[in-house]
Design an enzyme around this catalytic site. Structure first.
Site, PDB file in Angstrom:
ATOM      1  N   ARG A 160       0.730  -1.316   0.205  1.00  0.00           N
ATOM      2  CA  ARG A 160       0.010  -0.059   0.030  1.00  0.00           C
ATOM      3  C   ARG A 160       0.748   1.222   0.182  1.00  0.00           C
ATOM      4  O   ARG A 160       0.513   2.192  -0.589  1.00  0.00           O
ATOM      5  CB  ARG A 160      -0.822  -0.002   1.256  1.00  0.00           C
ATOM      6  CG  ARG A 160      -2.086  -0.982   1.099  1.00  0.00           C
ATOM      7  CD  ARG A 160      -2.893  -0.598   2.402  1.00  0.00           C
ATOM      8  NE  ARG A 160      -3.511   0.612   2.219  1.00  0.00           N
ATOM      9  CZ  ARG A 160      -4.498   0.720   3.177  1.00  0.00           C
ATOM     10  NH1 ARG A 160      -4.579   0.261   4.321  1.00  0.00           N
ATOM     11  NH2 ARG A 160      -5.156   2.182   3.092  1.00  0.00           N
ATOM     12  N   CYS A 215      -1.047   6.747   8.693  1.00  0.00           N
ATOM     13  CA  CYS A 215      -1.391   5.344   8.288  1.00  0.00           C
ATOM     14  C   CYS A 215      -2.430   5.680   7.056  1.00  0.00           C
ATOM     15  O   CYS A 215      -2.355   6.923   6.501  1.00  0.00           O
ATOM     16  CB  CYS A 215      -1.814   4.347   9.337  1.00  0.00           C
ATOM     17  SG  CYS A 215      -3.293   5.028  10.243  1.00  0.00           S
TER      18      CYS A 215
END
Length: 281
Positions: free
Chosen positions: A178, A234
């Site tokens: 990611r 995040c």
């Protein structure tokens, strides 16, 4: 004292009057699962705090997928849970400490330092044959007066202003694919904030699920300067919290949370996006 405490430590203090145990179990994408698990069985006397109802604000155009809760509303949740300024709080979950770390961070943000995360989580507690209960304790509301530590959090404007500046390091807490922009199962744009390095939050735990020691955490971040300002993010500001905790355990004292994180960053048209290994050290 370290912020990570063992399940034996919790067991020994289970009925001490100044302790509140907070069950923070929550499964992303299945918002009712955590509360249902709590109602079925929890550590005796534990209260339930919901990631999206108690530990986050409703989603808006900006602010990310789990915006920080309104302070007044969060204080109401703490009061209903029996958490006051003199309460020792122990948080646990079954998600590797991610949700419990969110409560840990929020309480520290409001100036409350006596908050801990139970190592390993509820499943390990059950496996050890420690007591569980389905009963919900009658809670006496407590008074909690917040003292926000504004230096612990940064806004999107602050992050933009500090891109590629000396003395600041961005840490992306998501899984490497990611971070590199190879996959993006949740947010509409893949990639990372330019200049950020990648430290997957889950690497703060050992293979058996227990948290690494402060010394082991320090080894994880051995390439970082303790003089730098470290901005951790995040996808939505939740799994960044265990990395903030790990850095704090490792002795870093200039650690800040970009609470909106990636989902907030990409909500602003024109914010730069990087992919691949750019910024990796």
């Amino acid at each position: 004292m370290n912020a990570i405490v063992s399940k034996n430590w919790v067991l020994a203090r289970l009925y001490e009057p100044d302790i509140v145990i907070a069950d923070c179990r929550f499964l992303l994408g299945k918002p009712d699962v955590g509360r249902e698990a709590y109602l079925e069985a929890h550590i005796p006397g534990a209260v339930y705090l919901d990631l999206e109802k108690d530990l986050s604000a409703p989603i808006c155009e900006h602010g990310g997928r789990h915006p920080l809760p309104d302070i007044d509303k969060f204080v109401q949740s703490l009061s209903k849970a029996g958490i006051g300024n003199d309460t020792r709080v122990v948080a646990y979950d079954d998600q590797g400490g991610a949700m419990a770390s969110r409560l840990w961070w929020l309480l520290r943000y409001l100036g409350h330092s006596t908050v801990y995360v139970m190592d390993e989580g509820f499943s390990a507690w059950q496996k050890a044959s420690f007591p569980v209960s389905a009963e919900q304790k009658v809670i006496v509301p407590a008074s909690f007066v917040p003292h926000p530590q504004v230096e612990l959090v940064v806004s999107v404007e602050e992050v933009k202003a500090k891109l590629h500046t000396a003395g600041t390091m961005l840490i992306d807490s998501r899984e490497a694919p990611r971070y590199r922009g190879e996959v993006e199962p949740i947010d509409p744009v893949a990639g990372h904030i330019p200049g950020a390095i990648n430290r997957f939050w889950s690497e703060g735990r050992r293979a058996d699920g227990s948290w690494k020691s402060p010394e082991e955490q320090a080894e994880r971040f051995a390439d970082l300067s303790r003089d730098d300002e470290l901005i951790v993010y995040c996808g939505s500001g939740v799994t960044a919290c265990p990395n903030v905790l790990a850095l704090t355990e490792a002795g870093f004292d200039k650690v800040k949370l970009y609470a909106g994180s990636w989902s907030d960053w990409i909500s602003y048209e024109g914010n730069p996006v990087a992919t691949g290994e750019e910024g990796k050290q």
